[in-house]
Design a protein around this motif. Structure first.
Motif: not given
Ligand code: ARG
Length: 563
Positions: A375-395
């Motif tokens: 169960g120690n996985v990194i699911l790529l699509e949700p991770t990419l979306h999360e990265a964009v969301k965090r970038a958005q919050a900083q901007i």
């Protein structure tokens, strides 16, 4: 002419052929402290030939050498230290970048192809972080090789063949639900795969059935092929979404299955050359110095991963006539690629020397190995979306009125993940820490993007036009400018090193250094003050912006104008 060429030529003129220009250039060192000059020549390299003490040789050279283009040339112990003429160098470097723009450091086309095997995920399985690394490193290498004049051919060697498809067909026939797979292809197929593997552990008949189905598939059975095609199509829809998100494209999607009708030829060649032997019913090539022979065909006649790679290597040589053929694949497959090269060598293909496995290390999460089972996985699509969301919050916090916020957040979020991957030397794995990746501080993509955007904002304020300053003397001699000038001048060397060592990290680290040097300069200097050096300062900012943008582009990362 760059600094090394300038110094090598000046030295060659006084050394009477004692060393070639290339030898001189290779001997030059960059002194640790800037008080010791910009480049140093170690005179002890000539002590034997000239039968003189290095100190004396150094002193002789320093006296004889022409100081054209240098501020001074001095002997310090056994070294000759060269101090470049700062204003001449600044003018030369800045003028070159001003007139060439992002074509600065681009080399002429060689017409030669470099094949790059990259990404290569497995059908019916999730796109892993390893495949992300391969995609991002491969894409950067393609851009780097293109910059130095090669024509990259990006090949996605999809894992779309092999016994696992036999397993999958058995599972589907037993438990498959067509509608569920259409809804959620990869996770449903993965469930089937995990379930059937668990079953196979207790029930040996599962394995036999799976082998039968794979053989049917290899022999063109219609039902097997139709299921395979369907699984493949569904998986590709998911993979394509990821590639679109990453902005990565391929020149070829020929996966393992493409080589089905090309393996007989390999087996014929191996057999003609007398390289095949039988071992426990299987057909193998014995390899000296290897623990195991290369397994070419199983006892039931099924082909293997390496058989398909042999066919692929030959196909690529014939189709692309490559100068180099790279395989960007995790280091856990080193043994496989050593075998592949060794078999090709035995087949008398000298071009096997042009094949390079470009390995990379493992990614961990919170220090632990990734494991689907645990169960120690990194699911790529949700991770990419999360990265964009965090970038958005900083901007949103820093620049709420920014136009195109969504597009900028995408460039920053996705760029952050790519940059973090690429700044690590390939073989060093890293811990996947989204918060750190997306931070605007530290050695990150957003930090470099931000430095670039800050420069654009200064240039907009000044309404800077590069054409208006080309041809002028752009003399800057303060320490902070000088550090930037030297970095700008080094860009072509950095690209060459990144290409030679297959290390995009060289460019990522360079971009961090350049962004840091600029931020230091910015903190010390009032760029927009009206005085004699204003043009030169703006030219410096402009040139730094160009080189930061081009460095990011080579890494597959966008540089927004504003953020
Ligand atoms: N599909 C393989 C995997 O995920 C990688 C393939 C690499 N390329 C190759 N030509 N063998 O492990």
């Amino acid at each position: 002419m760059n600094d090394k060429q300038l110094v090598s030529q000046a030295l060659a003129a006084v050394l009477d052929n004692a060393l070639s220009i290339d030898d001189i250039s290779n001997l030059l060192e960059t002194p640790k402290k800037s008080e010791m000059g910009d480049l140093a020549f170690p005179a002890f390299s000539l002590a034997k030939t000239l039968r003189k003490a290095p100190q004396m040789i150094a002193a002789d050279i320093a006296e004889k050498i022409s100081s054209d283009g240098f501020e001074k040339v001095v002997a310090t112990g056994p070294y000759v230290n060269f101090f470049l003429d700062k204003s001449a160098t600044a003018t030369a470097v800045l003028s070159e970048i001003l007139s060439e723009g992002t074509a600065y450091a681009t080399l002429e086309q060689t017409g030669e192809n470099v094949a790059i095997d990259m990404s290569s995920p497995n059908i019916a399985k999730p796109f892993s972080i390893g495949h992300l690394r391969s995609t991002v490193i491969g894409d950067a290498l393609a851009k780097i090789y293109q910059k130095i004049g090669y024509n990259p051919v990006k090949i996605n060697h999809l894992g779309d063949w092999g016994k696992q498809f036999g397993m999958l067909i058995v599972a589907y026939k037993k438990y498959g639900n067509e509608a569920a797979i259409r809804q959620n292809p990869i996770s449903e197929l993965l469930k089937l795969y995990v379930q059937i593997n668990a079953e196979a552990a207790d029930d040996p008949t599962v394995d036999i059935e799976a082998r039968d189905w794979f053989l049917k598939l290899e022999n063109g059975d219609a039902e097997a092929l139709a299921l395979w095609q369907w699984f493949r199509d569904e998986s590709l829809v998911e993979f394509d979404r990821i590639y679109t998100e990453l902005g990565v494209e391929f020149d070829s999607m020929n996966g393992e299955a493409f080589y089905n009708d090309k393996m007989d030829e390999i087996i014929d060649i191996l057999s003609e050359k007398g390289l095949l032997t039988e071992s426990e019913g299987a057909t193998v090539v014995e390899l000296e110095g290897f623990e195991n022979p290369a397994l070419i065909k199983k006892s039931d006649g099924a082909t293997l991963y390496i058989t398909r790679d042999l066919a692929a290597a030959l196909y690529r040589k014939r189709t692309y006539k490559f100068a180099k053929s790279l395989y960007v694949v995790g280091q856990e497959q080193s043994g496989h690629f050593k075998q592949l090269k060794a078999v090709l060598k035995k087949m008398d293909y000298d071009w096997s020397d042009d094949i390079y496995h470009v390995p990379f290390g493992l990614v961990t999460k919170e220090g632990k190995k990734l494991s689907t089972r645990k169960g120690n996985v990194i699911l790529l699509e949700p991770t990419l979306h999360e990265a964009v969301k965090r970038a958005q919050a900083q901007i949103d916090a820093k620049n709420p009125d920014l136009p195109n916020k969504g597009a900028v957040a995408h460039a920053v979020g996705v760029g952050a993940i790519k940059f973090y991957d690429l700044k690590n030397e390939r073989l060093n794995g890293y811990d996947f820490n989204l918060e750190e990746m997306v931070s605007f501080e530290g050695e990150t993509g957003p930090y470099v993007q931000y430095a670039h955007a800050r420069i654009q904002s200064i240039l907009r304020k000044a309404d800077f036009q590069p054409d208006a300053v080309v041809g002028k003397t752009l003399a800057l001699t303060d320490d902070e400018s000088w550090e930037i000038i030297k970095l700008l001048q080094a860009f072509p060397d950095i690209i060459a090193r990144a290409a030679r060592t297959f290390e995009p990290s060289a460019i990522a680290k360079y971009a961090i250094n350049l962004a840091q040097a600029f931020n230091k300069y910015y903190a010390h200097t009032r760029i927009l003050d009206e005085n004699a050096e204003k043009d030169a300062r703006l030219a410096l900012a402009y040139a730094t912006g160009i080189v930061l943008k081009e460095s990011l582009r080579l890494l597959g990362v966008d540089a927004p104008e504003e953020m």
